[in-house]
Design a protein around this motif. Structure first.
Motif, mmCIF file in Angstrom:
data_model
loop_
_atom_site.group_PDB
_atom_site.id
_atom_site.type_symbol
_atom_site.label_atom_id
_atom_site.label_comp_id
_atom_site.label_asym_id
_atom_site.label_seq_id
_atom_site.Cartn_x
_atom_site.Cartn_y
_atom_site.Cartn_z
ATOM 1 N N LEU A 11 0.977 -1.268 0.123
ATOM 2 C CA LEU A 11 0.009 0.002 0.079
ATOM 3 C C LEU A 11 0.749 1.127 -0.101
ATOM 4 O O LEU A 11 2.022 1.204 0.551
ATOM 5 N N PRO A 12 0.447 2.370 -0.388
ATOM 6 C CA PRO A 12 1.252 3.578 -0.334
ATOM 7 C C PRO A 12 1.226 4.199 1.069
ATOM 8 O O PRO A 12 0.470 3.789 1.886
ATOM 9 N N SER A 13 2.314 4.959 1.339
ATOM 10 C CA SER A 13 2.546 5.227 2.722
ATOM 11 C C SER A 13 1.834 6.653 3.051
ATOM 12 O O SER A 13 2.397 7.659 2.819
ATOM 13 N N ASP A 14 0.368 6.278 3.095
ATOM 14 C CA ASP A 14 -0.536 7.449 3.239
ATOM 15 C C ASP A 14 -1.369 7.166 4.344
ATOM 16 O O ASP A 14 -1.736 5.834 4.454
ATOM 17 N N PRO A 15 -1.916 8.098 5.204
ATOM 18 C CA PRO A 15 -2.770 7.565 6.379
ATOM 19 C C PRO A 15 -3.854 6.832 5.987
ATOM 20 O O PRO A 15 -4.338 6.080 6.730
ATOM 21 N N ALA A 16 -4.324 6.952 4.760
ATOM 22 C CA ALA A 16 -5.629 6.154 4.432
ATOM 23 C C ALA A 16 -5.315 4.775 4.135
ATOM 24 O O ALA A 16 -6.187 3.787 4.363
ATOM 25 N N ALA A 19 -6.335 2.235 7.247
ATOM 26 C CA ALA A 19 -7.493 1.535 7.466
ATOM 27 C C ALA A 19 -7.447 0.266 6.372
ATOM 28 O O ALA A 19 -8.150 -0.684 6.619
ATOM 29 N N ALA A 20 -7.041 0.744 5.181
ATOM 30 C CA ALA A 20 -6.873 -0.363 4.088
ATOM 31 C C ALA A 20 -6.173 -1.773 4.553
ATOM 32 O O ALA A 20 -6.524 -2.576 4.203
ATOM 33 N N ALA A 21 -5.114 -1.592 5.354
ATOM 34 C CA ALA A 21 -4.250 -2.573 5.542
ATOM 35 C C ALA A 21 -5.037 -3.434 6.844
ATOM 36 O O ALA A 21 -4.915 -4.621 6.819
ATOM 37 N N ASP A 42 -9.737 -8.595 17.432
ATOM 38 C CA ASP A 42 -9.560 -7.067 17.878
ATOM 39 C C ASP A 42 -8.098 -6.703 18.131
ATOM 40 O O ASP A 42 -7.590 -5.869 17.610
ATOM 41 N N SER A 43 -7.342 -7.890 18.814
ATOM 42 C CA SER A 43 -5.974 -7.330 19.014
ATOM 43 C C SER A 43 -5.183 -7.521 17.737
ATOM 44 O O SER A 43 -4.415 -6.322 17.548
ATOM 45 N N VAL A 44 -5.344 -8.298 16.785
ATOM 46 C CA VAL A 44 -4.502 -8.219 15.397
ATOM 47 C C VAL A 44 -4.945 -7.005 14.759
ATOM 48 O O VAL A 44 -3.932 -6.514 14.205
ATOM 49 N N ARG A 45 -6.104 -6.578 14.679
ATOM 50 C CA ARG A 45 -6.501 -5.184 14.010
ATOM 51 C C ARG A 45 -5.864 -4.052 14.632
ATOM 52 O O ARG A 45 -5.314 -3.269 13.821
ATOM 53 N N LEU A 46 -5.780 -3.996 16.095
ATOM 54 C CA LEU A 46 -5.110 -2.843 16.490
ATOM 55 C C LEU A 46 -3.765 -2.995 16.243
ATOM 56 O O LEU A 46 -3.054 -1.944 15.986
ATOM 57 N N ILE A 47 -3.035 -4.197 16.275
ATOM 58 C CA ILE A 47 -1.695 -4.215 16.182
ATOM 59 C C ILE A 47 -1.381 -4.034 14.703
ATOM 60 O O ILE A 47 -0.535 -3.109 14.355
ATOM 61 N N VAL A 48 -2.084 -4.222 13.630
ATOM 62 C CA VAL A 48 -1.939 -4.094 12.129
ATOM 63 C C VAL A 48 -2.004 -2.332 12.179
ATOM 64 O O VAL A 48 -1.300 -1.951 11.330
ATOM 65 N N SER A 49 -3.080 -1.719 12.728
ATOM 66 C CA SER A 49 -3.137 -0.480 12.713
ATOM 67 C C SER A 49 -1.886 0.292 13.147
ATOM 68 O O SER A 49 -1.368 1.257 12.521
ATOM 69 N N GLU A 50 -1.483 -0.127 14.333
ATOM 70 C CA GLU A 50 -0.351 0.479 14.843
ATOM 71 C C GLU A 50 0.984 0.429 13.989
ATOM 72 O O GLU A 50 1.656 1.307 14.007
ATOM 73 N N LEU A 51 1.300 -0.915 13.631
ATOM 74 C CA LEU A 51 2.306 -1.011 12.623
ATOM 75 C C LEU A 51 2.096 -0.286 11.474
ATOM 76 O O LEU A 51 3.079 0.315 10.869
ATOM 77 N N ASN A 54 2.970 3.363 12.189
ATOM 78 C CA ASN A 54 4.557 3.614 12.299
ATOM 79 C C ASN A 54 4.995 3.611 10.652
ATOM 80 O O ASN A 54 5.931 4.520 10.607
ATOM 81 N N ALA A 55 4.670 2.719 9.991
ATOM 82 C CA ALA A 55 5.217 2.769 8.546
ATOM 83 C C ALA A 55 4.899 4.080 7.965
ATOM 84 O O ALA A 55 5.750 4.173 7.049
ATOM 85 N N VAL A 56 3.953 4.482 8.041
ATOM 86 C CA VAL A 56 3.523 5.680 7.256
ATOM 87 C C VAL A 56 4.293 7.007 7.846
ATOM 88 O O VAL A 56 4.627 7.869 7.423
#
Length: 149
Positions: A11-16, A19-21, A42-51, A54-56
């Protein structure tokens, strides 16, 4: 289910893209049998959001994209990794630091440990890194049904 399954998206390094990730990983895990309302989902979704965040946010424009890899190994371990091409590795802030952001890795470490998993960071060939979490896969394989009569 196969011994090893994997899926990935770049995905592009963009804030949008955060949510796509998160949506992408939730869809993959649903296909692999993880109920959407499971605590670990729920935990995995939050972890993915945080990771992904960070990447963005912390690559300072030096990583135009990031990749999310999802792997299910022998129906025992779920591994999720987020790769970017920035050379700086994540840093853990001291708990006493008072600021509005910078707590992502603390959250990721806590959720991963709570689920009995582990976190690691590995370098990539292009000088970037992948932040991985590995969690025990506790989803029971679907029951086999008899066909015909």
């Amino acid at each position: 289910m196969a011994d090893h399954q994997e899926a990935s998206v770049t995905l592009p390094s963009d804030p949008a893209s955060v949510a796509a990730a998160r949506r992408y990983v939730a869809e993959v895990l649903g296909e692999w049998g993880l109920p959407d309302d499971a605590d670990i989902a729920d935990s995995v979704r939050l972890i993915v959001s945080e990771l992904a965040t960070n990447a963005v946010q912390h690559t300072f424009g030096q990583s135009p994209t990031f990749t999310v890899d999802v792997r299910l190994e022998r129906e025992e371990w779920l591994r999720v990794g987020v790769t970017d091409s920035h050379p700086r590795w994540p840093k853990r802030l001291p708990a006493a630091v008072q600021q509005d952001n910078g707590r992502g890795m603390v959250i990721i470490r806590w959720l991963t440990a709570e689920a009995g998993g582990r976190l690691s960071v590995s370098p990539t060939e292009d000088g970037g890194k992948t932040v991985w979490i590995a969690l025990p896969w506790t989803v029971a394989a679907p029951a086999k049904t008899a066909t015909g009569c």
